[in-house]
Enzyme design. Structure first.
Site, PDB file in Angstrom:
ATOM      1  CB  CYS A   2     -20.170 -28.151 -63.216  1.00 21.07           C
ATOM      2  SG  CYS A   2     -20.972 -26.726 -62.505  1.00 21.07           S
ATOM      3  NE  ARG A  27     -17.204 -33.225 -61.637  1.00 22.57           N
ATOM      4  CZ  ARG A  27     -16.032 -33.145 -60.980  1.00 22.57           C
ATOM      5  NH1 ARG A  27     -15.532 -34.245 -60.436  1.00 22.57           N
ATOM      6  NH2 ARG A  27     -15.375 -32.016 -60.869  1.00 22.57           N
ATOM      7  CD1 TRP A  74     -25.213 -28.465 -57.033  1.00 26.67           C
ATOM      8  CD2 TRP A  74     -23.491 -27.120 -56.567  1.00 26.67           C
ATOM      9  NE1 TRP A  74     -25.309 -28.099 -55.714  1.00 26.67           N
ATOM     10  CE2 TRP A  74     -24.280 -27.278 -55.406  1.00 26.67           C
ATOM     11  CE3 TRP A  74     -22.374 -26.323 -56.512  1.00 26.67           C
ATOM     12  CZ2 TRP A  74     -23.960 -26.660 -54.196  1.00 26.67           C
ATOM     13  CZ3 TRP A  74     -22.042 -25.705 -55.313  1.00 26.67           C
ATOM     14  CH2 TRP A  74     -22.832 -25.867 -54.175  1.00 26.67           C
ATOM     15  CG  ASN A 100     -16.202 -27.719 -62.157  1.00 26.80           C
ATOM     16  OD1 ASN A 100     -16.976 -27.140 -61.397  1.00 26.80           O
ATOM     17  ND2 ASN A 100     -15.383 -28.679 -61.755  1.00 26.80           N
ATOM     18  N   GLY A 101     -16.286 -24.159 -62.131  1.00 31.03           N
ATOM     19  CA  GLY A 101     -15.509 -23.235 -61.296  1.00 31.03           C
ATOM     20  C   GLY A 101     -16.272 -21.938 -61.120  1.00 31.03           C
ATOM     21  CD  GLU A 489     -20.914 -39.785 -41.784  1.00 32.25           C
ATOM     22  OE1 GLU A 489     -20.621 -38.588 -41.581  1.00 32.25           O
ATOM     23  OE2 GLU A 489     -21.140 -40.236 -42.918  1.00 32.25           O
ATOM     24  CE  LYS A 493     -23.607 -40.237 -45.479  1.00 31.36           C
ATOM     25  NZ  LYS A 493     -22.513 -39.509 -44.963  1.00 31.36           N
ATOM     26  CD  GLU A 496     -25.111 -36.685 -47.101  1.00 29.84           C
ATOM     27  OE1 GLU A 496     -24.744 -35.844 -47.931  1.00 29.84           O
ATOM     28  OE2 GLU A 496     -24.329 -37.444 -46.532  1.00 29.84           O
ATOM     29  CG  HIS A 512     -25.779 -30.922 -20.080  1.00 28.22           C
ATOM     30  ND1 HIS A 512     -25.562 -30.374 -18.838  1.00 28.22           N
ATOM     31  CD2 HIS A 512     -25.107 -32.096 -20.094  1.00 28.22           C
ATOM     32  CE1 HIS A 512     -24.767 -31.161 -18.129  1.00 28.22           C
ATOM     33  NE2 HIS A 512     -24.476 -32.211 -18.872  1.00 28.22           N
ATOM     34  CE  LYS A 611     -18.860 -38.694 -53.228  1.00 29.95           C
ATOM     35  NZ  LYS A 611     -19.433 -39.298 -51.998  1.00 29.95           N
TER      36      LYS A 611
HETATM   37  C1  AGP Z   1     -21.170 -36.490 -46.868  1.00 29.80           C
HETATM   38  O1  AGP Z   1     -22.069 -37.567 -47.075  1.00 29.80           O
HETATM   39  C2  AGP Z   1     -21.356 -35.397 -47.892  1.00 29.80           C
HETATM   40  N1  AGP Z   1     -21.329 -35.897 -49.196  1.00 29.80           N
HETATM   41  C3  AGP Z   1     -20.398 -34.242 -47.642  1.00 29.80           C
HETATM   42  O2  AGP Z   1     -20.555 -33.826 -46.308  1.00 29.80           O
HETATM   43  C4  AGP Z   1     -18.899 -34.551 -47.880  1.00 29.80           C
HETATM   44  O3  AGP Z   1     -18.431 -35.444 -46.887  1.00 29.80           O
HETATM   45  C5  AGP Z   1     -18.120 -33.237 -47.778  1.00 29.80           C
HETATM   46  O4  AGP Z   1     -18.599 -32.359 -48.761  1.00 29.80           O
HETATM   47  C6  AGP Z   1     -16.617 -33.426 -47.930  1.00 29.80           C
HETATM   48  O5  AGP Z   1     -16.344 -33.955 -49.200  1.00 29.80           O
HETATM   49  P1  AGP Z   1     -14.834 -34.473 -49.496  1.00 29.80           P
HETATM   50  O6  AGP Z   1     -14.570 -35.627 -48.569  1.00 29.80           O
HETATM   51  O7  AGP Z   1     -14.840 -34.860 -50.933  1.00 29.80           O
HETATM   52  O8  AGP Z   1     -13.911 -33.326 -49.199  1.00 29.80           O
END
Ligand code: AGP
Length: 616
Positions: A2, A27, A74, A100-101, A489, A493, A496, A512, A611
Site C-alpha cells: 500500500c 503500490r 492493495w 502498510n503491512g 519475460e 509482460k 500482466e 516435448h 508494484k
Molecule cells: C514484473 O513485471 C512484475 N512487476 C513482478 O513480477 C516483479 O518483477 C516482481 O514482483 C519482483 O519485484 P521486485 O523486483 O521489486 O522484487
C-alpha cells in the site's frame, strides 16, 4: 503493498496528500482515503477505486486543515469495500491511522478488544491496530500529550506480530503526526515549516529532497518545524539525512501516455547509468565497490546462487548463463519463494545474490534472511536506495534506474542484466579471462545505449505487429540459451498488462508437448537472434509453420533468412550472445504494451497487481 503519505505544515493538506498519493498509486489501487484534522476533530473521505474516485469525492465536500494522513490500498485482509478503505479509527473516533503491512495476530487482538467492548466497522487488521493504540491512549490518564500518544503506540506495537509502516494522527494533538515502521518502508521528508511521512520518496520529492529513511522499530514524531526519532526497542534512534537522487520530473510521465512507455524509452539512459563509473578499460574489468568483498574473497567463491521473483527471477536466469559463460562459476537460480523454504545445500564458499527492483519484495527479503541465517554472504541488486533488502544485504550493486512507476518491470530488468554482466566480467577477470576478452566485453557493453535507441525507432512497426495479433487469446514465447529467459519475460509482460495468457518455453521444448497447442489462432513469438543456436531456432519455427501457426520473430539486422519462415520479423542490431537479452527484450516490452493499450487495459496499474509484493 500500500501507499502512505502524511503532511504537517502551513498549507492545505488535502491537495498535497492527493498529489503524493497519485505518485504512490502504483503500490496499490483498490481503494483510497484521507483523514484531516479540522477544528479539533477528524474529517475523513474514503472510497473504493482509484485515487481519481477519491478526488471526485473530495471535490464535492473538501476537508480543510494543514495536518493529515492518506492511503492507497492493495487489499490483504478484508475485501475491497468503502469500510475497509484506510484511514481507520479507534473506538473513540479521535485517532486515525493508515498502515502498510500485515498484522499477523490481528484476529487474537481483535477478539480480545471485542471482549473489552470494542466494536469494529471493517474486516481489516489495520482497524485492530488503531483500536489497540486508542485503548492504551485512553487508559493513560492525564492531559493529552505527545508522550502519552507515543507511549500508547509503543504499548500497542509491542503486542503486534507482523509488519507495519504507519502514520497516525489524534484530534487531541493537532500539531503532531506519529509514524512507525517494521518491515514496511517509511521515509521522513524534511521541509521548511513542513514535514512529511511517506512509503517512498516519490510522493514527497516535489516538496523536498531531504529524506530520512526510517529503520525497523523506529518511531518518528513530526511537527511543522522538528522531528524526533526514537526506537521501540528503547532510546533514541540514530538517523542520517539523505539527498534524494532523483527529482520531480523523474516521477512524471512527461510527454508519454503511460509510465511504462516512458520507462521503456528511458532504457538507453538507464543502461548507461547502470554501468556509469563501473567500467575500467585500463584494467579491462568492472569496478563494483558495493560488493564489500576483496579480490581474494571473490576468488574464493566456488558457487553462486541467484534469487528473485517475477521479472527479477528472469534476470537471475540470465545471470546463471552470464556467470557460467564469462566467469566459469557454477551458478544456480531459484525463485525466492522457493528458496526460502527449500533448504538448498550450500557450502561456505557459496555466494548468494538477491535481485529486487523495489528492494521490498517479501519473498526475496525472506530468501535474503534465510541465506544470512545460514552464514552466507548475501548481496543485493536493487533499485530503491535504502530499501529493506539494500540495507540488510551484506553489500550489493544499485541499478541507478530511477523510479520505476509502471507495475510492469521494464528498465529495471535491463539494468539488472547490465549489473549481472558487470559482476560476471569482474569475477571472470580475477580468474581466467584475458585482458582482450575483458576489453571486448566492455566495448560490447558501451555499444548498448545506441543499439537500444535503434530498436526504439521501431516502435511504430512493433505497434502495427501488436495490433495485427490483438485477437489472440493466447501466445507462445520461445527462445534458446540466453534468450530462453527472455521468452519467459516476454510472456510475463504479455500476461500482466494485456491479460492474454502467454507461456515462455525453450524452443526445443516444442516437440516435448508444447507443439500440441499450435493452431492458426495461436501466435508464437521466437526470440531468434543470429547466435550459436540460430539454425536450431529456424528449425523450430518451421515446425510451427508446418502446423499453420503464425510466427513473430525477433531477429538480427541483415539476417534475411527469418523472412522466409516467419510472418513478421522485428530486427535488432547484432551484439554478443551474452548481451542479446538486453536488446531482444525491448521489442517484447513494446509488443505487450501496444497490445494492452489496443485492448483498453490499464497499462500502468494492471488489475490485481501492485508494484512490489511486500506480503507473502
Ligand atoms: C514484473 O513485471 C512484475 N512487476 C513482478 O513480477 C516483479 O518483477 C516482481 O514482483 C519482483 O519485484 P521486485 O523486483 O521489486 O522484487
Amino acid at each position: 503493498m500500500c501507499g502512505i503519505v502524511a503532511y504537517i505544515g502551513k498549507s492545505d493538506a488535502t491537495p498535497i496528500l492527493l498529489d503524493g498519493l497519485r505518485r504512490l498509486e502504483y503500490r496499490g489501487y483498490d481503494s483510497a482515503g484521507v483523514a484531516i484534522i479540522n477544528d479539533g476533530g477528524l474529517v475523513v473521505r474514503k472510497c473504493v477505486g482509484r485515487i481519481s474516485n477519491l478526488s471526485e469525492l473530495i471535490q464535492r465536500d473538501p476537508p480543510h486543515g494543514s495536518v493529515g494522513i492518506c492511503h492507497t490500498r492493495w487489499a490483504t485482509h478484508g475485501g475491497v469495500t468503502d469500510e475497509n478503505a484506510h484511514p481507520h479509527f479507534d473506538q473513540s473516533g479521535k485517532l486515525a491511522l493508515v498502515h502498510n503491512g500485515v498484522i499477523e495476530n490481528y484476529q487474537t487482538l481483535r477478539d480480545e478488544l471485542i471482549r473489552e467492548g470494542h466494536t469494529f466497522k471493517s474486516q481489516t487488521d489495520t482497524e485492530v491496530l488503531a483500536h489497540l493504540v486508542g485503548k492504551h491512549y485512553d487508559a493513560a490518564k492525564g492531559e493529552p500529550s505527545k508522550a502519552r500518544l507515543i507511549d500508547a503506540l509503543r504499548a500497542a506495537l509491542k503486542q503486534v506480530i507482523g509488519t507495519y509502516g504507519i502514520a497516525m494522527i489524534h484530534s487531541d494533538l493537532p500539531d503532531f503526526i506519529v509514524g512507525a515502521r517494521r518491515g514496511s518502508p517509511l521515509v521522513l521528508g524534511i521541509g521548511k515549516g513542513e514535514n512529511f511521512l511517506a512509503s517512498d520518496v516519490s510522493a514527497i520529492v516535489a516538496h523536498t529532497r531531504d529524506a530520512v529513511y526510517l529503520n525497523d522499530y523506529d518511531i518518528a514524531c513530526i511537527d511543522r518545524e522538528n522531528f524526533e526519532i526514537t526506537s521501540l526497542l528503547g532510546g533514541r534512534s540514530g538517523y542520517e539525512v539523505s539527498k534524494v537522487e532523483f527529482s520531480e520530473k523523474d516521477v512524471d510521465k512527461g510527454e508519454f501516455p503511460h509510465y511504462m512507455l516512458k520507462e521503456i524509452f528511458e532504457q538507453p539512459e538507464t543502461v548507461r547509468d547502470a554501468m556509469r563509473g563501473r567500467l575500467s578499460l585500463e584494467e579491462a574489468t568492472a569496478k563494483l565497490g558495493g560488493l564489500e568483498m576483496t579480490a581474494a574473497e571473490l576468488r574464493g567463491i566456488e558457487r553462486i546462487v541467484l534469487s528473485g521473483c517475477g521479472t527479477a527471477f528472469h534476470a537471475a536466469m540470465i545471470g546463471e548463463y552470464l556467470l557460467e559463460t564469462l566467469a566459469h562459476i557454477p551458478t544456480e537460480c531459484e525463485f525466492a519463494s522457493e528458496f526460502r523454504y527449500r533448504n538448498m545445500p550450500m557450502t561456505k564458499d557459496t555466494l548468494v545474490f538477491v535481485i529486487s527492483q523495489s528492494g521490498e519484495t517479501a519473498d526475496t527479503l525472506a530468501a535474503l534472511r534465510e541465506s544470512q541465517r545460514k552464514g552466507h554472504r548475501t548481496l543485493g541488486i536493487c533499485n530503491n536506495v535504502a530499501s529493506t533488502i539494500a540495507r540488510e544485504s551484506d553489500g550489493g550493486v544499485y541499478m541507478h534506474a530511477g523510479p520505476e512507476i509502471g507495475v510492469a518491470a521494464t528498465k529495471s530488468f535491463t539494468s539488472q542484466l547490465v549489473i549481472l554482466t558487470l559482476i560476471s566480467l569482474l569475477l571472470g577477470r580475477i580468474r581466467h579471462q584475458s585482458t582482450s576478452e575483458g576489453i571486448r566485453v566492455i566495448e560490447e557493453l558501451e555499444e548498448l545505449p545506441e543499439k537500444l535507441r535503434t530498436i526504439l525507432k521501431l516502435n511504430d512497426q512493433i505497434r502495427d505487429v501488436a495490433h495485427k495479433y490483438s485477437d489472440a487469446k493466447a501466445m507462445m514465447f520461445l527462445g534458446r540459451q540466453f534468450n530462453f529467459p527472455v521468452a519467459m519475460e516476454g510472456a510475463l509482460k504479455m500476461k500482466e498488462i494485456s491479460y492474454i495468457h502467454a507461456a515462455g518455453h525453450p524452443s526445443a521444448e516444442l516437440k516435448h508437448g508444447v507443439i500440441a497447442l499450435i493452431t492458426p489462432e495461436l501466435p508464437s513469438v521466437f526470440i531468434a537472434p543470429e547466435d550459436s543456436v540460430f539454425d536450431k531456432n529456424i528449425s523450430n519455427i518451421e515446425e510451427v509453420k508446418a502446423r499453420k501457426g503464425p510466427v513473430i520473430a525477433i531477429g538480427t539486422e541483415g539476417c534475411t533468412q527469418l523472412e522466409k519462415v516467419a510472418d513478421d520479423v522485428i530486427y535488432i542490431p547484432k551484439c554478443a550472445d551474452y548481451l542479446s537479452p538486453i536488446l531482444t527484450v525491448v521489442p517484447l516490452q513494446l509488443l505487450a504494451y501496444h497490445l494492452a493499450v489496443k485492448l483498453g487495459c490499464d497499462v500502468d496499474k494492471p488489475r490485481n497487481l501492485a508494484k512490489s509484493v511486500t506480503v507473502e
